[in-house]
Design a protein around this motif. Sequence first.
Motif, PDB file in Angstrom:
ATOM      1  N   PHE A 126     -16.211   4.604   2.261  1.00 51.78           N
ATOM      2  CA  PHE A 126     -16.709   4.158   0.956  1.00 51.78           C
ATOM      3  C   PHE A 126     -18.220   3.940   1.089  1.00 51.78           C
ATOM      4  O   PHE A 126     -18.676   3.216   1.981  1.00 51.78           O
ATOM      5  CB  PHE A 126     -16.016   2.877   0.524  1.00 51.78           C
ATOM      6  N   ALA A 181     -11.800  -1.477  -5.711  1.00 49.44           N
ATOM      7  CA  ALA A 181     -11.064  -0.368  -5.098  1.00 49.44           C
ATOM      8  C   ALA A 181     -10.293  -0.913  -3.905  1.00 49.44           C
ATOM      9  O   ALA A 181     -10.826  -1.727  -3.130  1.00 49.44           O
ATOM     10  CB  ALA A 181     -12.020   0.740  -4.652  1.00 49.44           C
ATOM     11  N   LEU A 194      -8.032   0.264  -0.563  1.00 48.03           N
ATOM     12  CA  LEU A 194      -7.674   1.372   0.312  1.00 48.03           C
ATOM     13  C   LEU A 194      -6.194   1.270   0.671  1.00 48.03           C
ATOM     14  O   LEU A 194      -5.753   0.265   1.241  1.00 48.03           O
ATOM     15  CB  LEU A 194      -8.535   1.353   1.574  1.00 48.03           C
ATOM     16  N   CYS A 252       0.826  -1.206   0.000  1.00 46.46           N
ATOM     17  CA  CYS A 252       0.000   0.000   0.000  1.00 46.46           C
ATOM     18  C   CYS A 252       0.863   1.259   0.000  1.00 46.46           C
ATOM     19  O   CYS A 252       0.610   2.204  -0.760  1.00 46.46           O
ATOM     20  CB  CYS A 252      -0.914   0.009   1.227  1.00 46.46           C
ATOM     21  N   ARG A 294      -6.120  10.525   2.334  1.00 41.83           N
ATOM     22  CA  ARG A 294      -6.609   9.192   1.969  1.00 41.83           C
ATOM     23  C   ARG A 294      -6.223   8.887   0.533  1.00 41.83           C
ATOM     24  O   ARG A 294      -6.502   9.669  -0.373  1.00 41.83           O
ATOM     25  CB  ARG A 294      -8.133   9.152   2.133  1.00 41.83           C
ATOM     26  N   HIS A 295      -5.587   7.724   0.315  1.00 39.11           N
ATOM     27  CA  HIS A 295      -5.247   7.255  -1.033  1.00 39.11           C
ATOM     28  C   HIS A 295      -5.953   5.931  -1.312  1.00 39.11           C
ATOM     29  O   HIS A 295      -6.042   5.071  -0.425  1.00 39.11           O
ATOM     30  CB  HIS A 295      -3.741   7.068  -1.193  1.00 39.11           C
ATOM     31  N   THR A 296      -6.411   5.790  -2.519  1.00 45.39           N
ATOM     32  CA  THR A 296      -7.072   4.565  -2.982  1.00 45.39           C
ATOM     33  C   THR A 296      -6.640   4.286  -4.409  1.00 45.39           C
ATOM     34  O   THR A 296      -6.408   5.223  -5.175  1.00 45.39           O
ATOM     35  CB  THR A 296      -8.613   4.723  -2.971  1.00 45.39           C
ATOM     36  N   GLN A 312      -6.657  -0.546   5.840  1.00 43.44           N
ATOM     37  CA  GLN A 312      -5.561  -0.462   4.878  1.00 43.44           C
ATOM     38  C   GLN A 312      -5.308  -1.832   4.238  1.00 43.44           C
ATOM     39  O   GLN A 312      -5.204  -2.843   4.923  1.00 43.44           O
ATOM     40  CB  GLN A 312      -4.285   0.021   5.558  1.00 43.44           C
ATOM     41  N   TYR A 329      -7.726  12.777  -8.820  1.00 42.97           N
ATOM     42  CA  TYR A 329      -7.264  11.441  -9.165  1.00 42.97           C
ATOM     43  C   TYR A 329      -6.498  11.488 -10.469  1.00 42.97           C
ATOM     44  O   TYR A 329      -6.601  12.438 -11.247  1.00 42.97           O
ATOM     45  CB  TYR A 329      -8.417  10.433  -9.227  1.00 42.97           C
TER      46      TYR A 329
END
Length: 248
Positions: free
Chosen positions: A181, A166, A168, A49, A237-239, A200, A78
């Motif tokens: 989400f 997706a 996380l 991650c 927050r990154h996804t 995560q 994004y």
Amino acid sequence: MKTDPSQRAQTMETRAADTGTKFDWTDVGRSLDDYGNAVLPGMLTPKQCETLAVLYDRDDLYRSRVVMARHGFGRGEYKYFAYPLPPLLDELRHALYPLLAAIANRWNALMRVDVQYPDELEAFLDRCHRAGQTRPTPLILQYGPGDYNCLHQDLYGTHVFPLQVAILLSEPGRDFEGGEFVMTESAAHGQRAEVVALRQGDAVVFTVNQRPVPGLRGGTRKVAMRHGVSAVRSGRRHTVGLIFHDAQ
């Protein structure tokens, strides 16, 4: 340095085997049937991650950047990856596709949709490319305080794969607060909303557009699904999102 094709194939085969055995795909299919989504816990390790999250600042990896507020999509931004994709995402995309194609084909049969998806991703992408859908769709999203993603559907052309994944990359409660989400379901009898809890490295498989549900008087009916992200209260927050059809 380029990866030797045989080594890449072996890595992808291992990834596919891991993905196929790590999760109970009967349960995944049942959850998708019942709720339109299914959580795959621990799809990625914390190290994986973190490695993907730091790629956000590598502009050479992307074909485009989207600032959501400019388009009414919410707040945040994004980036769509360019081909070739980062190896880990490419491997996951290839490994997950055949498992999800079986579910997608079953759904289309129930909804009487005259579309069947091939067993392998390359064959499906060839179908997309012959229709002019040649731009890669896997993406990475970044949210800061006050950012959110409006409810939406990722429909990019004639050929749309009905399931998306997706993952996380950030840890709730440590890296950010809020930013859940969210999925909604709309049908003639009413609406339903659901918050899908993720940690995560967890992945969520979810419906891109419509899914079949039992009819009130028998048979099967269609319900429309949308997804989004609630407002991030603090942190970042990154996804990553794995979309299986390419765009026009």
